[in-house]
Design a protein around this motif. Structure first.
Motif, PDB file in Angstrom:
ATOM      1  N   ARG A  67       0.822  -1.209   0.000  1.00 34.09           N
ATOM      2  CA  ARG A  67       0.000   0.000   0.000  1.00 34.09           C
ATOM      3  C   ARG A  67       0.860   1.264   0.000  1.00 34.09           C
ATOM      4  N   ILE A  68       1.949   1.230   0.759  1.00 36.22           N
ATOM      5  CA  ILE A  68       2.831   2.393   0.826  1.00 36.22           C
ATOM      6  C   ILE A  68       3.495   2.633  -0.527  1.00 36.22           C
ATOM      7  N   GLY A  72       3.102   5.804  -3.006  1.00 37.77           N
ATOM      8  CA  GLY A  72       4.261   6.550  -3.476  1.00 37.77           C
ATOM      9  C   GLY A  72       4.293   6.682  -4.986  1.00 37.77           C
ATOM     10  N   ASN A  73       3.858   5.645  -5.689  1.00 34.61           N
ATOM     11  CA  ASN A  73       3.863   5.680  -7.156  1.00 34.61           C
ATOM     12  C   ASN A  73       2.753   6.562  -7.717  1.00 34.61           C
ATOM     13  N   GLU A  74       1.620   6.620  -7.001  1.00 35.95           N
ATOM     14  CA  GLU A  74       0.465   7.362  -7.520  1.00 35.95           C
ATOM     15  C   GLU A  74       0.466   8.832  -7.107  1.00 35.95           C
ATOM     16  N   ALA A  75       1.076   9.148  -5.967  1.00 35.65           N
ATOM     17  CA  ALA A  75       1.034  10.525  -5.468  1.00 35.65           C
ATOM     18  C   ALA A  75       1.934  11.435  -6.300  1.00 35.65           C
ATOM     19  N   ASN A  76       1.461  12.651  -6.557  1.00 36.91           N
ATOM     20  CA  ASN A  76       2.276  13.612  -7.299  1.00 36.91           C
ATOM     21  C   ASN A  76       2.767  14.752  -6.414  1.00 36.91           C
ATOM     22  N   ASN A  77       2.414  14.709  -5.128  1.00 29.39           N
ATOM     23  CA  ASN A  77       2.957  15.687  -4.189  1.00 29.39           C
ATOM     24  C   ASN A  77       2.992  15.061  -2.797  1.00 29.39           C
ATOM     25  N   LEU A  78       3.767  15.660  -1.918  1.00 29.71           N
ATOM     26  CA  LEU A  78       4.021  15.074  -0.602  1.00 29.71           C
ATOM     27  C   LEU A  78       2.760  15.010   0.250  1.00 29.71           C
ATOM     28  N   LYS A  79       1.936  16.028   0.234  1.00 29.74           N
ATOM     29  CA  LYS A  79       0.721  16.046   1.057  1.00 29.74           C
ATOM     30  C   LYS A  79      -0.220  14.903   0.672  1.00 29.74           C
ATOM     31  N   ALA A  80      -0.426  14.725  -0.626  1.00 29.85           N
ATOM     32  CA  ALA A  80      -1.294  13.639  -1.087  1.00 29.85           C
ATOM     33  C   ALA A  80      -0.734  12.282  -0.684  1.00 29.85           C
ATOM     34  N   LEU A  81       0.586  12.132  -0.794  1.00 26.68           N
ATOM     35  CA  LEU A  81       1.232  10.880  -0.402  1.00 26.68           C
ATOM     36  C   LEU A  81       0.985  10.567   1.071  1.00 26.68           C
ATOM     37  N   LEU A  82       1.209  11.544   1.941  1.00 29.14           N
ATOM     38  CA  LEU A  82       1.064  11.329   3.379  1.00 29.14           C
ATOM     39  C   LEU A  82      -0.380  11.019   3.765  1.00 29.14           C
ATOM     40  N   GLU A  83      -1.326  11.668   3.129  1.00 26.67           N
ATOM     41  CA  GLU A  83      -2.738  11.415   3.432  1.00 26.67           C
ATOM     42  C   GLU A  83      -3.129   9.978   3.090  1.00 26.67           C
ATOM     43  N   LEU A  86      -1.303   7.536   5.595  1.00 27.63           N
ATOM     44  CA  LEU A  86      -1.910   7.557   6.927  1.00 27.63           C
ATOM     45  C   LEU A  86      -3.233   6.793   6.916  1.00 27.63           C
ATOM     46  N   LYS A  87      -4.062   7.042   5.931  1.00 20.84           N
ATOM     47  CA  LYS A  87      -5.362   6.365   5.827  1.00 20.84           C
ATOM     48  C   LYS A  87      -5.177   4.851   5.732  1.00 20.84           C
ATOM     49  N   SER A  88      -4.248   4.403   4.884  1.00 19.98           N
ATOM     50  CA  SER A  88      -4.010   2.972   4.694  1.00 19.98           C
ATOM     51  C   SER A  88      -3.469   2.326   5.956  1.00 19.98           C
ATOM     52  N   PHE A 202       8.111  -0.963  11.380  1.00 20.72           N
ATOM     53  CA  PHE A 202       8.343  -1.370   9.991  1.00 20.72           C
ATOM     54  C   PHE A 202       7.691  -0.371   9.033  1.00 20.72           C
ATOM     55  N   ALA A 203       6.424  -0.021   9.301  1.00 22.98           N
ATOM     56  CA  ALA A 203       5.694   0.907   8.437  1.00 22.98           C
ATOM     57  C   ALA A 203       6.386   2.261   8.392  1.00 22.98           C
ATOM     58  N   CYS A 204       6.878   2.742   9.546  1.00 19.58           N
ATOM     59  CA  CYS A 204       7.501   4.074   9.593  1.00 19.58           C
ATOM     60  C   CYS A 204       8.810   4.122   8.815  1.00 19.58           C
ATOM     61  N   ARG A 205       9.536   3.014   8.792  1.00 22.75           N
ATOM     62  CA  ARG A 205      10.761   2.983   7.973  1.00 22.75           C
ATOM     63  C   ARG A 205      10.415   3.023   6.492  1.00 22.75           C
ATOM     64  N   GLU A 206       9.380   2.286   6.104  1.00 26.68           N
ATOM     65  CA  GLU A 206       8.974   2.288   4.694  1.00 26.68           C
ATOM     66  C   GLU A 206       8.393   3.646   4.295  1.00 26.68           C
ATOM     67  N   ILE A 207       7.643   4.265   5.206  1.00 34.85           N
ATOM     68  CA  ILE A 207       7.124   5.607   4.937  1.00 34.85           C
ATOM     69  C   ILE A 207       8.281   6.576   4.727  1.00 34.85           C
TER      70      ILE A 207
END
Length: 261
Positions: A67-68, A72-83, A86-88, A202-207
């Motif tokens: 999911r991460i 990362g592949n679909e987001a075109n900006n940092l805010k969209a990526l983080l949202e 976080l949701k996932s 684990f998730a935070c390292r991948e994020i």
């Protein structure tokens, strides 16, 4: 009830080892319909269960990672990526609320980047986190997670106000450096399991890896944009210089022709 049953029980063997057994208990019914005795058969499934648990944890990690990466592949900006991340993460871990903070290297603060499922007054109180405070120093400077179990005992006033039973703050790490934190708040559980804390780390390292990748891509795009702008300015100046030189040369030519006459 005079029925066969199957159970799983931890028992100690002759070596003093705890073993998980799958036990089938079958009642022997006599002519009068009463239970005369019970036949028990057991199979040691310790290794099988351990293998299944390892596989389950790997599957869950793979799902989080997948999911991460997709985010990362679909987001075109940092805010969209983080949202999306976080949701996932909250959905996969079955947590009600959370937020992501990113370090600002110039101010000494961690700034709220996105949030979900948290009360607005709670967000306003914790939007800016000074990293050299005792609590925050452990997260943002030492890079250690903090898990607050049974929050009601520690801060009953805030627990009642916002309904939180347990809290966690886990550093987001990229290239062995803390770049932010994932904060988690649960209204349904009093503590986090060891497996959950491992998954959060684990998730935070991948994020962190995905954030760094996106930032690098944004920096590259900005560099390319700056290069194109510089190139276009250079081309414009070249054309302007050539035009002016042609005008000067044309004037000189005209003057020379007039002198010859």
């Amino acid at each position: 009830e005079k029925k066969q049953i199957r159970t799983e029980e931890w028992l100690t063997n002759s070596k003093g080892e705890k073993r998980l057994l799958s036990i089938i208990k079958t009642p022997k019914i006599d002519d009068k319909g009463n239970v005369e005795y019970i036949v028990c058969t057991a199979q040691d499934i310790t290794e099988q269960k351990q293998s299944e648990e390892v596989l389950r944890k790997r599957t869950r990690k793979a799902e989080i990672l997948n999911r991460i990466i997709i985010a990362g592949n679909e987001a075109n900006n940092l805010k969209a990526l983080l949202e999306v991340i976080l949701k996932s993460t909250l959905e996969l871990m079955d947590i009600e609320g959370g937020s992501i903070f990113l370090l600002d290297g110039t101010t000494g603060y961690a700034e709220l980047a996105c949030h979900k499922g948290l009360p607005l007054d709670f967000i306003e109180n914790y939007r800016h986190q000074k990293i050299n405070r005792e609590y925050n120093k452990k997260i943002f400077i030492d890079g250690l997670p903090i898990y607050t179990n049974d929050y009601n005992k520690i801060n009953p006033k805030h627990s009642k106000k916002w309904g939180f039973l347990s809290l966690a703050s886990v550093p987001i790490i990229s290239k062995e450096k803390v770049i932010g934190a994932l904060d988690i708040a649960s209204k349904s559980r009093y503590s986090f399991t060891l497996e959950e804390t491992e998954l959060f780390s684990f998730a935070c390292r991948e994020i962190g890896n995905v954030i760094s990748k996106l930032k690098a891509e944004e920096s590259l795009r900005q560099s390319e944009k700056n290069y194109r702008n510089s190139y276009n300015r250079a081309e414009f100046l070249k054309d302007l210089f050539a035009h002016n030189m042609n005008s000067i040369l044309q004037n000189l030519k005209s003057s020379a022709e007039l002198l010859r006459k």
